[in-house]
Write an enzyme that holds these catalytic residues in place. Structure first.
Site, PDB file in Angstrom:
ATOM      1  N   ASP A 286      -0.314  -3.580   3.064  1.00  0.00           N
ATOM      2  CA  ASP A 286      -0.784  -3.122   1.755  1.00  0.00           C
ATOM      3  C   ASP A 286       0.351  -2.499   0.941  1.00  0.00           C
ATOM      4  O   ASP A 286       1.272  -1.906   1.502  1.00  0.00           O
ATOM      5  CB  ASP A 286      -1.923  -2.100   1.958  1.00  0.00           C
ATOM      6  CG  ASP A 286      -2.717  -1.871   0.688  1.00  0.00           C
ATOM      7  OD1 ASP A 286      -2.674  -2.736  -0.219  1.00  0.00           O
ATOM      8  OD2 ASP A 286      -3.383  -0.824   0.590  1.00  0.00           O
TER       9      ASP A 286
ATOM     10  N   ASN B 232     -10.983  -9.639  -1.401  1.00  0.00           N
ATOM     11  CA  ASN B 232      -9.878  -9.881  -2.327  1.00  0.00           C
ATOM     12  C   ASN B 232     -10.188 -10.953  -3.387  1.00  0.00           C
ATOM     13  O   ASN B 232      -9.484 -11.065  -4.388  1.00  0.00           O
ATOM     14  CB  ASN B 232      -8.579 -10.238  -1.585  1.00  0.00           C
ATOM     15  CG  ASN B 232      -7.930  -9.051  -0.892  1.00  0.00           C
ATOM     16  OD1 ASN B 232      -7.335  -9.170   0.170  1.00  0.00           O
ATOM     17  ND2 ASN B 232      -8.034  -7.873  -1.492  1.00  0.00           N
TER      18      ASN B 232
HETATM   19  C1  IPE Z   1      -6.632  -4.891   2.459  1.00  0.00           C
HETATM   20  O1  IPE Z   1      -5.909  -4.451   1.354  1.00  0.00           O
HETATM   21  C2  IPE Z   1      -6.559  -6.371   2.577  1.00  0.00           C
HETATM   22  C3  IPE Z   1      -5.221  -6.944   2.808  1.00  0.00           C
HETATM   23  C4  IPE Z   1      -4.098  -6.298   2.995  1.00  0.00           C
HETATM   24  C5  IPE Z   1      -5.197  -8.370   2.844  1.00  0.00           C
HETATM   25  P1  IPE Z   1      -6.600  -4.110  -0.029  1.00  0.00           P
HETATM   26  O2  IPE Z   1      -5.530  -3.606  -0.922  1.00  0.00           O
HETATM   27  O3  IPE Z   1      -7.389  -5.245  -0.526  1.00  0.00           O
HETATM   28  O4  IPE Z   1      -7.580  -2.926   0.403  1.00  0.00           O
HETATM   29  P2  IPE Z   1      -8.491  -1.953  -0.479  1.00  0.00           P
HETATM   30  O5  IPE Z   1      -9.455  -2.789  -1.222  1.00  0.00           O
HETATM   31  O6  IPE Z   1      -7.599  -1.191  -1.384  1.00  0.00           O
HETATM   32  O7  IPE Z   1      -9.152  -1.065   0.524  1.00  0.00           O
HETATM   33  C1  IPE Z   2      -1.612  -6.199  -0.256  1.00  0.00           C
HETATM   34  O1  IPE Z   2      -1.045  -5.584  -1.357  1.00  0.00           O
HETATM   35  C2  IPE Z   2      -1.672  -7.688  -0.414  1.00  0.00           C
HETATM   36  C3  IPE Z   2      -3.017  -8.253  -0.510  1.00  0.00           C
HETATM   37  C4  IPE Z   2      -4.133  -7.578  -0.508  1.00  0.00           C
HETATM   38  C5  IPE Z   2      -3.107  -9.692  -0.629  1.00  0.00           C
HETATM   39  P1  IPE Z   2      -1.908  -5.192  -2.630  1.00  0.00           P
HETATM   40  O2  IPE Z   2      -1.885  -6.342  -3.576  1.00  0.00           O
HETATM   41  O3  IPE Z   2      -3.240  -4.714  -2.235  1.00  0.00           O
HETATM   42  O4  IPE Z   2      -1.044  -4.014  -3.214  1.00  0.00           O
HETATM   43  P2  IPE Z   2      -1.575  -2.690  -3.919  1.00  0.00           P
HETATM   44  O5  IPE Z   2      -2.529  -2.033  -2.979  1.00  0.00           O
HETATM   45  O6  IPE Z   2      -2.231  -3.126  -5.186  1.00  0.00           O
HETATM   46  O7  IPE Z   2      -0.343  -1.893  -4.141  1.00  0.00           O
HETATM   47 MG    MG Z   3      -4.003  -2.866  -1.813  1.00  0.00          MG
END
Ligand code: IPE
Ligand code: IPE
Ligand code: MG
Length: 240
Positions: free
Chosen positions: A15, A63
């Site tokens: 993340d 997502n």
């Molecule tokens: C969790 O990350 C899913 C992945 C890393 C693929 P998110 O960024 O989607 O999680 P939330 O929604 O903030 O909890």
């Molecule tokens: C994790 O990074 C990647 C996926 C969930 C695919 P994020 O895209 O959630 O990054 P933040 O949380 O917005 O920084």
């Molecule tokens: Mg995230």
């Protein structure tokens, strides 16, 4: 890392890609591209540390709620990365597997995933599991559905159902349960990841953003793991 207990199986929530990019006044997509490089580093570092299994959360069932453009880019990046990396993974004897509900993905992507699994299935190195359109609740419900079918067809008796049997229906049941969970990006939540499998996993959270993940981040997590006393319900004296 030496002289300390090593996890056999590490589960990671990668993340912080978006915030990494935002800090640099760049589009989120660039964060995802950098995230791919971090993923490569993570696989290599875990492989080098003789970790038996690494399970990465690449795309959650939630997502899809992101802007269409970002979802589209993630799919494209996923396909390109898959095509570009399989050869290297195969050379490094990694066994690749995808977990999650693959049905909404397009044919090309599904075929590419299957081909990667097939090509690497007889390798002898690290298990690399990539969770795509994965949700912990989906995994449990999907397991329940398959178990119900087996009860319907008489393969299983309802009276036989217990934790051990149910556990054989969830994803990754053939691997040791994750010993160590790592989440980058500073959030302290599980976000519907491996709910069944994480029952006794040591949880490590770091503020490091995923694109910055490197060997040092892994070493810190391994050091944290090495300091844990795993009691599984017993007293410290019993396990000490
Ligand atoms: C969790 O990350 C899913 C992945 C890393 C693929 P998110 O960024 O989607 O999680 P939330 O929604 O903030 O909890
Ligand atoms: C994790 O990074 C990647 C996926 C969930 C695919 P994020 O895209 O959630 O990054 P933040 O949380 O917005 O920084
Ligand atoms: Mg995230």
């Amino acid at each position: 890392m030496t002289d300390q207990a090593l996890p056999r199986h590490i589960a990671v929530i990668m993340d912080g890609n978006g915030r990494w990019a935002k800090k640099r006044f760049m589009p989120r997509t660039l964060g995802h591209r950098e995230g791919v490089k971090a993923t490569r580093r993570a696989v290599e570092a875990c492989s080098k540390n003789k970790i038996e299994a690494l399970t990465l959360f690449a795309f959650s069932s939630e997502n899809w709620r992101r802007p269409e453009e970002e979802v589209g880019l993630l799919m494209k990046l996923f396909l390109v990365t898959l095509r570009g990396e399989v050869k290297r993974l195969h050379r490094n004897k990694v066994r690749v597997r995808f977990i999650g509900d693959k049905s909404p993905f397009n044919d090309t992507l599904r075929e590419e995933m299957e081909a990667a699994e097939k090509r690497t299935e007889n390798n002898s190195g690290m298990y690399l599991n990539i969770a795509v359109n994965y949700g912990g609740r989906w995994d449990i419900a999907h397991a329940a559905k398959r178990l119900c079918r087996d009860v319907e067809t008489g393969k299983v008796n309802a009276a036989q159902v217990d934790e051990a049997l149910f556990g054989t229906y969830v994803d990754l049941s053939d691997l040791p349960e994750p010993d160590l969970f790592i989440r980058t990006g500073g959030e302290r939540r599980i976000s519907n990841y491996l709910l069944w499998q994480l029952a006794y996993t040591e949880l490590y959270f770091t503020d490091a953003l995923w694109p910055d993940f490197d060997e040092n981040t892994l070493d810190e997590a391994l050091a944290f793991f090495g300091q844990r006393q795993r009691r599984f319900g017993r007293t410290g004296e019993q396990v000490g």
